[in-house]
Design an enzyme around this catalytic site. Structure first.
Site, PDB file in Angstrom:
ATOM      1  N   GLU A 205     -32.430  -1.176  32.195  1.00  0.00           N
ATOM      2  CA  GLU A 205     -32.092  -0.481  30.749  1.00  0.00           C
ATOM      3  C   GLU A 205     -31.906  -1.581  29.968  1.00  0.00           C
ATOM      4  OE1 GLU A 205     -31.419   0.428  28.185  1.00  0.00           O
ATOM      5  OE2 GLU A 205     -29.827   2.151  28.048  1.00  0.00           O
TER       6      GLU A 205
ATOM      7  N   GLU B 161     -34.354  -6.538  22.912  1.00  0.00           N
ATOM      8  CA  GLU B 161     -33.103  -6.864  23.710  1.00  0.00           C
ATOM      9  C   GLU B 161     -33.239  -8.134  24.665  1.00  0.00           C
ATOM     10  OE1 GLU B 161     -30.523  -3.877  25.036  1.00  0.00           O
ATOM     11  OE2 GLU B 161     -29.900  -3.221  23.083  1.00  0.00           O
TER      12      GLU B 161
END
Length: 640
Positions: free
Chosen positions: A144, A153
């Site tokens: 995730e 990210e």
């Protein structure tokens, strides 16, 4: 152990040295994190759980042991799901040390310590082998690592490394794949967050127009995506010019290439209009068949509004095209999505032949005009708000005389131009930075007043009589706006600046705004409360340790301060009427004594009191005010 931290106070303009716990930065990271929001995202959690069960089952059906690699484990939730689903062992990687410590405790609390190993490293530092962090490569990869833009990210380089060094070829992956979607729209409101519109100034019987240099008009802006809650943007605010298009996809079960690249798709305009903005979002398939899907699609794309899951950790993207361009219904248009390891940007082109259909890789847009470096997107919207500008024009017309000597204290404000257009004899403006000085100089020259407005690049307290050509200021003006301000009361720096220049003001100086009031209202949020609400248990797993960890970090001084939120994105119901808390008189200098207030709030409606919203209202004159928060309370008493 305590450490001294230097912190700029946006309100006073001074640097304060405070003793903080040595783990201060950790606690701020935890206090401001989105962990609670993710744990409350039932749709996300359910889809992950379903995908993990299916992946473990597929591995078991092949007669293999299910060895899981969980990158970015956070609380350890996904690893615990995997063990519960039948995984033989999990390697849970978490680079953030406080979170890794919490994950170890949560895993132990739930009785999984014998099957989950928490590794406090970045995944690219993890080793595999008899003496390594992992005994063998994993055959199930769970991650995730996504943000609103999907790849912001560092998901791509993490996947790339994992496939090379940490997982088996042909491994199962949860999620299995992701798709990025785009839709072309025309939207004056959204375009106003990126470009400056001409400003109309009605002075007596003559209308003047403030224009901006061509380099601002032609500047592509900044490369960063504008992530917002698109579900709060009404359909009346934009016109759809194309169907939804799949721009690119990523298969996480195979080797991933993080190198910069681009994807071009043919776009068929379904309506003629001005192409300005790309709206984008993504979805993930948790299984190879695509039966388990988690989507970020906004309300107008989903079958029914009931299908829209609220979440703040994943929203939707607004990308601004380098320049607006007219498109005609039915014409051939090509949209290209460019990406590097961490970001995405778009370009629209009209192809004339086969060679023109494909464009070479184009680097991310860079601001060349400096306006996008000085002003954020909400500030662009504020400057483009003609109704707001008209309030300042009306107020200035009531206070300016032909012999007025004006001094403006605000960062990159158009007030000096307005004052000059409205007849002030002399206008000075203070700019704190070289960037704002350079930008405003360009704007003043574009409007042929470069020699009529003097820019002083100094802090207000350093102002000298010679800077003002030995003239006394009769009208002190400010919006006020300062680029260092995050919270409503930070712009009270204007009061400290007004005090600093007191010696340069006439005895009967007019100050605009003359005062400011801080307002508050108790509200019940529809969804925003989730980001700070304890979770307790999540999908049957005890995460109280995480709740306690966040609560402890929220006890730190700065964590107790108010949080800035664009409240138009977060619907709430008022439980009280707006209430004036404090008033600050800019006609006076900073008071020597501490200002404080106390009182009670009369709750008028039943509901859950999630918090208080606060905003400033600036009283430009006795009867003209500008609000930075509450616009109106509807009949349903919903904050807008």
């Amino acid at each position: 152990m305590k450490v001294f931290c230097g912190r700029a106070n946006p309100t006073t303009g001074s640097v304060e040295w405070l003793a903080e716990d040595e783990n201060y930065d950790y606690h701020q990271e935890i206090a401001r994190s989105c962990y609670a929001d993710m744990l409350h995202d039932k749709d996300r959690n359910l889809k992950y759980y379903q995908g993990i069960r299916a992946a473990v089952s597929r591995v078991k059906e092949r007669g293999e042991k299910a060895i899981v690699l969980d990158i970015g484990t956070g609380t350890g939730l996904l690893s615990m799901m995997a063990v519960t689903a039948g995984a033989d062992f999990c390697y849970a990687i978490e680079v953030f040390t406080p979170m890794a410590i919490a994950a170890v405790k949560i895993v132990e609390k739930n009785g999984f310590s014998d099957k989950i190993k928490v590794i406090n490293k970045h995944s690219t530092e993890v080793t595999v082998g008899p003496d390594g962090d992992m005994q063998c490569r994993a055959n199930i990869l769970i991650t995730e690592l996504f943000d609103t833009e999907l790849i912001g990210e560092g998901a791509l380089p993490s996947y790339e490394h994992a496939h090379k060094y940490l997982v088996q070829e042909g491994c199962e992956a949860v999620p299995h794949r992701a798709r990025v979607y785009a839709q072309l729209v025309e939207s004056k409101r959204m375009w106003s967050w990126n470009k400056l519109f001409p400003v109309h100034v009605q002075a007596e019987d003559v209308e003047k127009i403030i224009v901006f240099p061509s380099e601002i008009e032609n500047c592509p802006g900044v490369p960063s995506v504008y992530d917002i809650q698109l579900n709060q943007v009404p359909r009346s605010d934009f016109t759809v010019l194309s169907d939804v298009m799949t721009m690119f996809s990523v298969d996480f079960s195979k080797q991933v290439n993080s190198s910069s690249t681009y994807y071009t798709a043919k776009l068929d305009p379904i309506k003629s209009g001005m192409a300005q903005v790309i709206l984008s979002w993504w979805d993930v398939d948790m299984d190879p068949s695509g039966m388990i899907k988690c989507t970020m699609a906004p309300y107008w794309v989903q079958p029914t509004s009931n299908d829209v899951q609220w979440r703040d950790h994943w929203m939707q993207c607004v990308y601004f095209l380098p320049n607006e361009e007219p498109v005609l219904q039915g014409e051939n248009v090509y949209l290209t999505a460019y990406r590097d390891e961490y970001s995405v940007w778009y370009k629209l082109q009209k192809a004339r032949n086969e060679e023109d259909k494909k464009d070479a890789y184009v680097g991310s847009p860079l601001c060349s005009c400096q306006a996008h470096l000085l002003w954020n997107r909400p500030r662009f919207g504020e400057l483009n708000d003609q109704n707001r500008t008209n309030q300042y024009i009306q107020a200035l017309m009531t206070v300016l005389e032909k012999d007025s000597i004006c001094l403006c204290i605000s960062d990159g404000s158009l007030l000096p131009l307005l004052a000059q257009y409205l007849g002030a004899e002399q206008v000075f403006t203070v700019e704190n930075s070289a960037v704002s000085h350079c930008l405003m100089e360009k704007i003043f020259k574009a409007n042929h007043v470069g020699d009529k407005i003097k820019i002083i690049e100094k802090r207000p307290e350093l102002l000298t009589a010679s800077d003002l050509e030995d003239k006394k200021v009769s009208v002190l003006i400010g919006e006020p706006f300062f680029t260092t301000s995050l919270l409503p009361w930070h712009n009270l720096y204007f009061l400290y600046a007004r005090t600093a220049v007191a010696a340069h003001l006439t005895n009967g100086v007019t100050v605009l705004p003359q005062s400011a009031s801080l307002y508050m209202m108790v509200v019940e949020f529809k969804d925003l409360w989730r980001i700070r609400s304890p979770c307790g248990t999540c999908e049957g797993f005890d995460v109280h340790i995480m709740d306690d960890m966040i609560k402890n970090s929220l006890n730190f001084r700065e964590s107790k301060e108010a949080e800035p939120h664009p409240l138009w994105e977060y619907p709430c119901k008022s439980l009280s009427d707006p209430q004036e808390v404090m008033t600050f008189d800019f006609r006076l200098t900073v008071p020597q004594q501490t200002l404080s207030t106390d009182g009670s709030v009369n709750l008028l409606r039943t509901g859950k009191s999630h918090g208080a919203v606060l905003w400033m209202e600036y009283h430009l004159t006795a009867d003209i005010s500008v609000s930075t928060g509450l616009v109106q309370i509807s009949d349903e008493k919903v904050f807008s």
